[in-house]
Scaffold this motif. Structure first.
Motif, short mmCIF file in Angstrom:
data_model
loop_
_atom_site.label_atom_id
_atom_site.label_comp_id
_atom_site.label_asym_id
_atom_site.label_seq_id
_atom_site.Cartn_x
_atom_site.Cartn_y
_atom_site.Cartn_z
N ASP A 180 -8.71 10.91 1.48
CA ASP A 180 -7.97 11.27 0.27
C ASP A 180 -7.85 10.15 -0.75
N TYR A 181 -8.30 8.91 -0.41
CA TYR A 181 -8.07 7.78 -1.30
C TYR A 181 -9.39 7.08 -1.59
N CYS A 187 2.35 1.72 -3.47
CA CYS A 187 1.40 2.19 -4.48
C CYS A 187 0.97 3.64 -4.24
N GLN A 188 0.88 4.02 -2.99
CA GLN A 188 0.48 5.39 -2.64
C GLN A 188 1.54 5.97 -1.71
N TRP A 200 -12.05 6.79 3.15
CA TRP A 200 -10.79 7.46 3.43
C TRP A 200 -10.84 8.87 2.85
N ILE A 214 -5.19 0.01 -5.45
CA ILE A 214 -5.42 -0.14 -4.02
C ILE A 214 -6.59 -1.08 -3.77
N ASP A 270 2.20 8.85 -0.76
CA ASP A 270 1.78 9.90 0.16
C ASP A 270 0.92 9.38 1.30
N MET A 271 0.61 8.06 1.29
CA MET A 271 -0.15 7.47 2.40
C MET A 271 0.79 7.24 3.58
N PHE A 281 0.84 -1.21 0.00
CA PHE A 281 0.00 0.00 0.00
C PHE A 281 0.87 1.25 0.00
N LYS A 282 1.92 1.23 0.80
CA LYS A 282 2.81 2.40 0.86
C LYS A 282 3.52 2.60 -0.48
N SER A 308 -1.55 2.99 6.08
CA SER A 308 -1.31 1.72 5.37
C SER A 308 -1.57 0.53 6.28
#
Length: 550
Positions: free
Chosen positions: A515-516, A488-489, A513, A522, A491-492, A485-486, A497
């Protein structure tokens, strides 16, 4: 090696298994039939002369007498042997005492008859031998001293026979004796280099006492015994002896492996207590009961033998780590076996054997000990405390395999799986469920599977019995998806995550969420983790319910 002259003094009359020869120094020597047969001599009669190259046999087990490399037999000796011979005569106590005090190089009684004899404190200067003699009454030589060997081969004792507290500089020979009368055999307090009571000995109706004896070499027993054989270090306070000592004790062992001249039956109890025995080896023997306690020994071995009732081993200290401390092979215990409060430094070998009842291993100190259990059949095997069944070494808590047992595994994986299958059943019968799970794990790991099967069902799912494996694998999956997860995103946050991975693994609602959006890569990763989570949680719940139901 030079040739030496020997005169045949005696040959065992029933089977001609051995002869006794007189050497040039007026010493008597035992020779087994095999040594003569390999040189083409099938039988020696008394009076015949033998010219031979011979040396003493090295003593490994019950070996004794001469080792021959060449021999020529003569029916008529060149000269009569120098000895005092009594043949086919009758003796009472006084006449025997007078005969034993005569000055001669050797005193031999052959086919003589003896009445009541009770001699005490005699010191002989000459070797004496009794061959094929009859003892109609009690025969006691108490606190006597004998130079060299003392021979009673093929003699018959109708009542009590005793050499209590006597000292023999070399060996006591009781080969092929018949103690078939109502009396017992007492060698209490005897000191000798070796004691040979074998080759078809017929035991007595009373007890055979080997109490408080000191034998530096070998005690060899073979034949049929109708009452107890006792080897007790301190029978009572009558003597100052506190502990007996035997270099090695062999029961039912053969001089020639291809024959059964020493097959043994003890139709009562073999009891050894407070006596240090260097080695106790029992071959081809049937014993009704057997008990050893408070002894020190190097090894105890049973091969091709049967204990018809119970076998007990307690407070025994084994002192030889290089050899098996307790070895039972191709043998059976037809009731219970109890091994408790012993200090074991070598392996315990229970192979190709049967224990019809329960086998208890309790409160033993096992020092670097391995268990060899190949093809052992037992109704129940109880190990207490169970911690003694595990290898004494540091165990990593996150290991995906259980702590190793002290069981010695076989080269063949199928045989190893069979051993762990037996352990699993024994642990189940005794309620040792954690140990049962460990044995089940090793059983499945050693059964024929593909490597991927062992990895998936063994290390990851723990074969359904190790919750720790499922928990560790689940944690690893959660952390793996945290990283994905981190990745792929970027900024998460790590916390977000981790929370998302927990939700995905447990199948909880996806959540809103800030922002996602739950879409794209994801979402795919979350669905994949949810599928894996359902599988792992289901397996975990199933394994846990199995443990609760037990």
């Amino acid at each position: 090696m030079s040739y030496k002259t020997f005169h045949c003094i005696f040959t065992e009359p029933k089977h001609s298994r051995f002869s006794v020869l007189l050497n040039e120094n007026n010493g008597l020597q035992f020779v087994y039939w095999l040594e003569l047969k390999k040189l083409g001599i099938r039988h020696l009669s008394h009076g015949e002369e033998l010219c031979a190259q011979a040396s003493l046999k090295p003593q490994d087990t019950i070996e004794r007498g001469l080792l021959m490399s060449a021999a020529v037999c003569f029916e008529a000796p060149a000269a009569a042997p120098d000895m005092l011979l009594f043949e086919n005569e009758s003796f009472d106590q006084q006449r025997l005492a007078d005969a034993l005090q005569q000055k001669a190089a050797l005193i031999v009684f052959r086919q003589c008859r003896f009445g009541l004899v009770n001699l005490e404190g005699l010191t002989l200067d000459t070797t004496c031998a009794f061959f094929d003699c009859d003892f109609a009454e009690d025969f006691r030589l108490i606190s006597c001293r004998f130079p060299g060997n003392l021979w009673f081969c093929s003699s018959r004792f109708n009542k009590h026979f005793s050499l209590k507290s006597s000292h023999i500089e070399a060996s006591l020979h009781l080969e092929s004796c018949d103690f078939g009368g109502p009396g017992g055999v007492s060698l209490r307090g005897l000191e000798a280099e070796n004691v040979y009571m074998d080759f078809g000995v017929q035991g007595c109706e009373d007890i055979v006492w080997l109490n408080e004896i000191t034998v530096q070499g070998v005690v060899s027993i073979g034949g049929t015994f109708y009452n107890d054989i006792e080897v007790i270090g301190n029978q009572d306070d009558e003597t100052d002896i506190q502990r007996g000592r035997i270099g090695a004790m062999y029961i039912g062992c053969e001089l020639y492996a291809s024959e059964t001249a020493n097959t043994t039956s003890i139709q009562a109890k073999l009891a050894i207590k407070n006596c240090d025995v260097g080695r106790l080896i029992i071959n081809n023997t049937a014993i009704k009961n057997m008990a050893l306690s408070q002894c020190e020994t190097e090894t105890i071995g049973l091969v091709d033998s049967t204990i018809e009732k119970d076998f007990s081993l307690s407070q025994v200290e084994f002192s030889q780590p290089e050899s098996a401390s307790l070895s039972i092979q191709r043998s059976s215990v037809e009731r219970h076996m109890r091994v408790f409060n012993n200090r074991v430094v070598g392996n315990i070998v229970l192979q190709n054997s049967t224990i019809d009842g329960n086998a208890y291993f309790e409160d033993n100190e096992l020092d670097r000990c391995k268990l060899q259990l190949n093809r052992l059949s037992a109704s129940r095997l109880v190990f207490l405390p169970i911690q003694e069944m595990y290898v004494k070494q540091r165990y990593f808590p996150l290991s995906l395999t259980p702590k190793q047992f002290i069981v010695e595994e076989q080269e063949n994986a199928d045989k190893t799986a069979e051993i762990y299958c037996s352990l699993k059943n024994w642990f189940s019968d005794t309620g040792q469920l954690d140990a049962e799970d460990d044995a089940y794990f090793f059983m499945r790991q050693n059964q024929p599977h593909y490597a991927i099967t062992r990895l998936l069902f063994g290390h990851i799912f723990g074969w359904g019995v190790r919750l720790r494996n499922i928990a560790i694998s689940s944690t690893a999956i959660i952390l793996l998806f945290v990283a994905l997860f981190k990745l792929c995103q970027p900024d998460m946050s790590w916390l977000a995550s981790f929370a998302l991975s927990i939700q995905g693994f447990t199948g909880n609602f996806f959540g809103k969420w800030p922002d996602y959006e739950p879409s794209g890569l994801i979402a795919a990763l979350t669905v994949l983790e949810s599928v894996l989570g359902i599988v792992f949680i289901t397996v975990f719940i199933g394994a846990y319910i199995r443990k609760l139901l037990r």
